[in-house]
Enzyme design. Structure first.
Site, PDB file in Angstrom:
ATOM      1  N   GLU A  95       0.816  -1.227   0.000  1.00 22.47           N
ATOM      2  CA  GLU A  95       0.000   0.000   0.000  1.00 22.47           C
ATOM      3  C   GLU A  95       0.847   1.274   0.000  1.00 22.47           C
ATOM      4  O   GLU A  95       2.057   1.229   0.250  1.00 22.47           O
ATOM      5  CB  GLU A  95      -0.960   0.012   1.190  1.00 22.47           C
ATOM      6  CG  GLU A  95      -0.260   0.104   2.529  1.00 22.47           C
ATOM      7  CD  GLU A  95      -1.134   0.703   3.635  1.00 22.47           C
ATOM      8  OE1 GLU A  95      -1.642   1.820   3.466  1.00 22.47           O
ATOM      9  OE2 GLU A  95      -1.281   0.038   4.683  1.00 22.47           O
ATOM     10  N   LYS A 132      -3.415  -1.796  15.828  1.00 19.72           N
ATOM     11  CA  LYS A 132      -2.912  -0.985  16.938  1.00 19.72           C
ATOM     12  C   LYS A 132      -4.016  -0.797  17.949  1.00 19.72           C
ATOM     13  O   LYS A 132      -5.189  -0.718  17.584  1.00 19.72           O
ATOM     14  CB  LYS A 132      -2.587   0.407  16.422  1.00 19.72           C
ATOM     15  CG  LYS A 132      -1.352   0.486  15.629  1.00 19.72           C
ATOM     16  CD  LYS A 132      -0.902   1.939  15.617  1.00 19.72           C
ATOM     17  CE  LYS A 132       0.386   2.059  14.863  1.00 19.72           C
ATOM     18  NZ  LYS A 132       0.206   1.939  13.426  1.00 19.72           N
TER      19      LYS A 132
HETATM   20  N1  PSU Z   1      -2.926   1.627  10.701  1.00 22.03           N
HETATM   21  C1  PSU Z   1      -1.592   1.604  10.850  1.00 22.03           C
HETATM   22  N2  PSU Z   1      -0.811   2.159   9.884  1.00 22.03           N
HETATM   23  C2  PSU Z   1      -1.340   2.714   8.765  1.00 22.03           C
HETATM   24  C3  PSU Z   1      -2.746   2.725   8.617  1.00 22.03           C
HETATM   25  C4  PSU Z   1      -3.493   2.159   9.595  1.00 22.03           C
HETATM   26  O1  PSU Z   1      -1.124   1.100  11.845  1.00 22.03           O
HETATM   27  O2  PSU Z   1      -0.589   3.221   7.917  1.00 22.03           O
HETATM   28  C5  PSU Z   1      -3.354   3.292   7.371  1.00 22.03           C
HETATM   29  C6  PSU Z   1      -3.693   2.173   6.368  1.00 22.03           C
HETATM   30  O3  PSU Z   1      -3.541   2.667   5.054  1.00 22.03           O
HETATM   31  C7  PSU Z   1      -5.159   1.919   6.653  1.00 22.03           C
HETATM   32  C8  PSU Z   1      -5.643   3.312   6.947  1.00 22.03           C
HETATM   33  O4  PSU Z   1      -5.859   1.348   5.567  1.00 22.03           O
HETATM   34  O5  PSU Z   1      -4.587   3.915   7.704  1.00 22.03           O
HETATM   35  C9  PSU Z   1      -6.930   3.304   7.739  1.00 22.03           C
HETATM   36  O6  PSU Z   1      -7.395   4.605   7.867  1.00 22.03           O
HETATM   37  P1  PSU Z   1      -8.821   4.886   8.541  1.00 22.03           P
HETATM   38  O7  PSU Z   1      -8.651   4.502   9.988  1.00 22.03           O
HETATM   39  O8  PSU Z   1      -9.047   6.355   8.333  1.00 22.03           O
HETATM   40  O9  PSU Z   1      -9.803   4.017   7.810  1.00 22.03           O
END
Ligand code: PSU
Ligand code: MN
Length: 310
Positions: A26, A161
């Site tokens: 990604e 996390k």
């Molecule tokens: N969690 C992590 N590192 C990340 C992300 C999430 O520990 O880099 C990134 C990923 O790209 C994930 C996105 O798909 O954040 C999720 O964002 P949101 O919580 O806004 O859906």
């Protein structure tokens, strides 16, 4: 025709045509998950690690209104340098970004979409989004969970996390029928630590078993992905009490500042990195490399199993 919005690199195309293993990666982790220049260095190292383990890396991003599968080194440097100014592209963002010829950093959601369009079944990253703490009030649930429910791509991660409510995240995945697999563990890993106190659905101990489970799902025509949780190598794991205190503080700060929506996860990641003086960044890098290795091995096992079944 969707092809006008999709640009697959020659290397990735050739690998897929000849049933060679490919691992999708990604780009939100590059633009929004780590600071420059560590983000670019890490992205390139992750690609190298995939190659060293026998597969072709395919970093996914949106450039000039196309979903790119197999980003170039220049693309990766641009995404890393431009950082938060690159739009974070989730499912709801794609229609406008593509029709307007814009750029975007793909989250787990949109990387799965790009991978499926190109024909890639394995995707390795750091952590996935999930149900945020307090979601019973905010309704902040990552689109990543819905994508796992509908798109046929396996996601290799280090768990979630504890910026998220891990228990609710598992409940959501159960409702949506997404298998949560622990690689060589019964306990759901929690990204920076290998401890969460929660159980995965199934423990599988080899890339071959994981490939076989995914292939059974595909054979049955059951749509949706699988979440493979791979614990951070113990020597790089952080102390659970320490990291959880830091995360609690980061969430309080975000609430006080009124940060929400798509900005919340990047804010928390950056704030945690600053509060731990970069130690969490080092753990983050190591767990992504560990997932790249496992992702490549699973992709190899899938190709071998497909050859045998022909
Ligand atoms: N969690 C992590 N590192 C990340 C992300 C999430 O520990 O880099 C990134 C990923 O790209 C994930 C996105 O798909 O954040 C999720 O964002 P949101 O919580 O806004 O859906
Ligand atoms: Mn959200």
């Amino acid at each position: 025709m969707f092809e006008q919005y999709l640009s697959v690199s020659e290397e990735v195309k050739e690998a897929l045509q000849s049933n060679q293993p490919v691992v999708a990666l990604e780009s939100t982790i590059i633009s929004h998950g780590m600071p420059y220049p560590k983000n670019v260095e890490t992205a390139l190292l992750v690609e190298k690690t995939v190659r060293e383990n026998g597969a072709v890396p395919a970093t996914v991003c949106v450039i000039g209104g196309k979903i790119v599968v197999g980003a170039t080194r220049e693309d990766i440097e641009y995404l890393g340098k431009t950082g938060l100014k690159v739009p974070k592209a989730s499912r709801r963002d794609l229609p406008v970004l593509l029709s307007k010829g814009m750029d975007g950093a793909t989250t787990v959601t949109t990387t799965m979409i790009g991978a499926e369009l190109a024909g890639i079944s394995v995707f390795a990253t750091g952590g996935v989004g999930g149900v945020h703490r307090g979601a019973e009030v905010t309704m902040d649930i990552s689109a990543d969970l819905e994508e796992l429910a509908r798109t046929n791509v396996m996601v290799v991660c280090a768990g979630c996390k504890s910026i998220l409510d891990l228990g609710l995240t598992l409940e959501y995945l159960e409702t949506k029928g997404v298998p949560v697999i622990g690689y060589q563990t019964e306990e759901l890993p929690a990204f920076y630590t290998d401890r969460s106190g929660l159980k995965v659905d199934y423990r599988l101990d080899t890339p071959e078993e994981i490939a076989a489970a995914f292939m059974a799902k595909m054979e049955l025509g059951m749509n949706g992905g699988m979440l493979i949780t791979n614990p951070i190598p113990h020597e790089y794991a952080m102390d659970p009490d320490e990291i959880n205190k830091t995360i609690d503080q980061a969430i309080r700060d975000a609430n006080e500042l009124g940060i929400k929506g798509k900005a919340l996860t990047p804010y928390l990641l950056d704030h945690i990195q600053k509060m731990t003086g970069g130690r969490s960044l080092e753990s983050n890098i190591q767990l992504v490399l560990n997932n790249a290795r496992l992702g490549a091995k699973i992709a190899c096992a899938m190709c071998d199993a497909q050859e045998e079944s022909l």
